[in-house]
Enzyme design. Sequence first.
Site, PDB file in Angstrom:
ATOM      1  N   ASP A 141       0.907  -1.260  -0.060  1.00 33.72           N
ATOM      2  CA  ASP A 141      -0.007  -0.026  -0.002  1.00 33.72           C
ATOM      3  C   ASP A 141       0.983   1.142   0.157  1.00 33.72           C
ATOM      4  OD1 ASP A 141      -2.382  -1.489  -0.204  1.00 33.72           O
ATOM      5  OD2 ASP A 141      -2.663  -1.449   2.061  1.00 33.72           O
ATOM      6  N   SER A 169       2.942  -5.919   2.953  1.00 33.64           N
ATOM      7  CA  SER A 169       2.686  -6.728   4.107  1.00 33.64           C
ATOM      8  C   SER A 169       1.406  -7.056   4.204  1.00 33.64           C
ATOM      9  CB  SER A 169       2.979  -5.987   5.277  1.00 33.64           C
ATOM     10  OG  SER A 169       4.409  -5.760   5.318  1.00 33.64           O
TER      11      SER A 169
END
Length: 542
Positions: free
Chosen positions: A199, A242
């Site tokens: 992100d 992640s």
Amino acid sequence: MGNQAKMIRSELFQKHRKVEVALCPAVLVWKEIEKSRKPSTGTSESGHGHAVKVCEIVAVHKTEDEADAQTKKIKQHSQQYPYAFTVCYVRRTQQHLWHCSDVTFHCADQQICEKWIQVINEQLSLLTHRPKNLLVYINPYGGKRRGKHIYEQKVAPVFRRAGIFTDVIVTEHANHARDHLKTEANLDDYDGVVCVGGDGMFSEILHGLVTRIQTDHDVDQNLPDAELVPCSLRIGIIPAGSTDCICFATVGTNDPLTSALHIIVGDSQPMDVCSVHHDNVLLKYSVSLLGYGFYGDILTDSERNRWLGPARYDLSGFKTFLSHNDYEGTVSFLPAEDNVGHPRDKLRCRSGCRICQHKNSSKDKHNEVSEEKEKQAEDGGRNWSVIHGRFIAINAASMSCACPRSPKGLSPSAHLADGTTDLILVRKCSRLDFFKHLLRHINQEDQFDHWFVEVHRVRKFHFQPWNHDLIPLEDPSKHPENPDLDPTSSFQETNDYSTAQSSWTCDGEILHHAAIQVSVQCQLIRLFARGIEEQQDAEVAV
């Protein structure tokens, strides 16, 4: 075989069986032909029919006999079909995963084989929404540091197979991709930008691309009410981070090959972007979560333990929960129109979402008169709602924020492209009550069904923390006779009050100002995605 006009039709050989194959403008279909046991009945079609949408064909190519063991095996059974072509197409499996499947057809005549390849390629060339040239940024440090490996092993081969040309840049430092997009990249050379990472990497691409477009159009991004120019280039996400929340919420899975196939077929999903300002200065853009209090504290604490890797979020979450801090402030917001639904209506944003499509249609039909009326309503202050209080968390979810750990997300009914964000206010409550609220993020119960939680679908909101300089006045919404009272100015100076402040997390990054103004920029960007599909049928029976 259906009623569509067939562009080409042949009896070919597939594996150990004879099949009738037909190409229509929108679909490629094939069906087994079996000889009847009774000679008088001729041939009959069996029930084993398959169909592939032309828009989901990845590529077609001639099959080389020397390199195809299956072809050799088949030729042992029949020497009538010495020529072959292979169609590579999208095959859906469970949990929104896409894979590449191949089907090889064998022909008796070389001209027929070449004709099939030519006609299919002609149909694929008509799909102008498919990208031909992509600018790819790879973050080699994010997640488990496997971004480069994921791209080279899983993505690049299918891009080459689909005939997509790429310029690849492996980033060397933080904001490398953002700065390159803002100043150096020649955007006219590309049909889209792809980020390989998490992100954070997507945020870099977002800020670089949006800033570049506004600069090229002389738009001042520091003006909170500036009308930003939408980005024409689509953004692709190859998950290698992640959490990969944005990819999960727009595709339904964090699988690199699935994302690559969405890029290849040229999917296009509009997305809202929140602009976050402080004192007429742009701080950040957000597409997923703005969080003050609980989530802001988690991120702030986790930054002190980066050496722990992804495990730092679990540790910081546990510590923040035990601290159970609450913060005082004033939230002012402009509610959304009734036609965009409500955060508790259980209408999930899925592929072809009618609410997002309605917003796009309404946006296209807006004339100057209606836009002027809307602006007057926003500036007048009468439609604003104002809430004072003590909050454990203030969250603004512009999408569901779903991820593998929280399949429903923070706001399950939030929409990707309806011009709103879901403002979730969690008031001061006991630690046990707050724990029950957190549990709702991982089960099927209504997470907003608590006395201390309220949620609003809004187009804009402002937040002002209380500190030793400011104390709230009365709610201006209770005094409609005074329309000039600005909902963001309901404070007076005092030195009698003091309280601690939290921080905002903006898509995983810390903002250094607590007082912010947020506006939703409707459908500012587009992704190579189509939203989460409801059905996952691997093939369509004919």
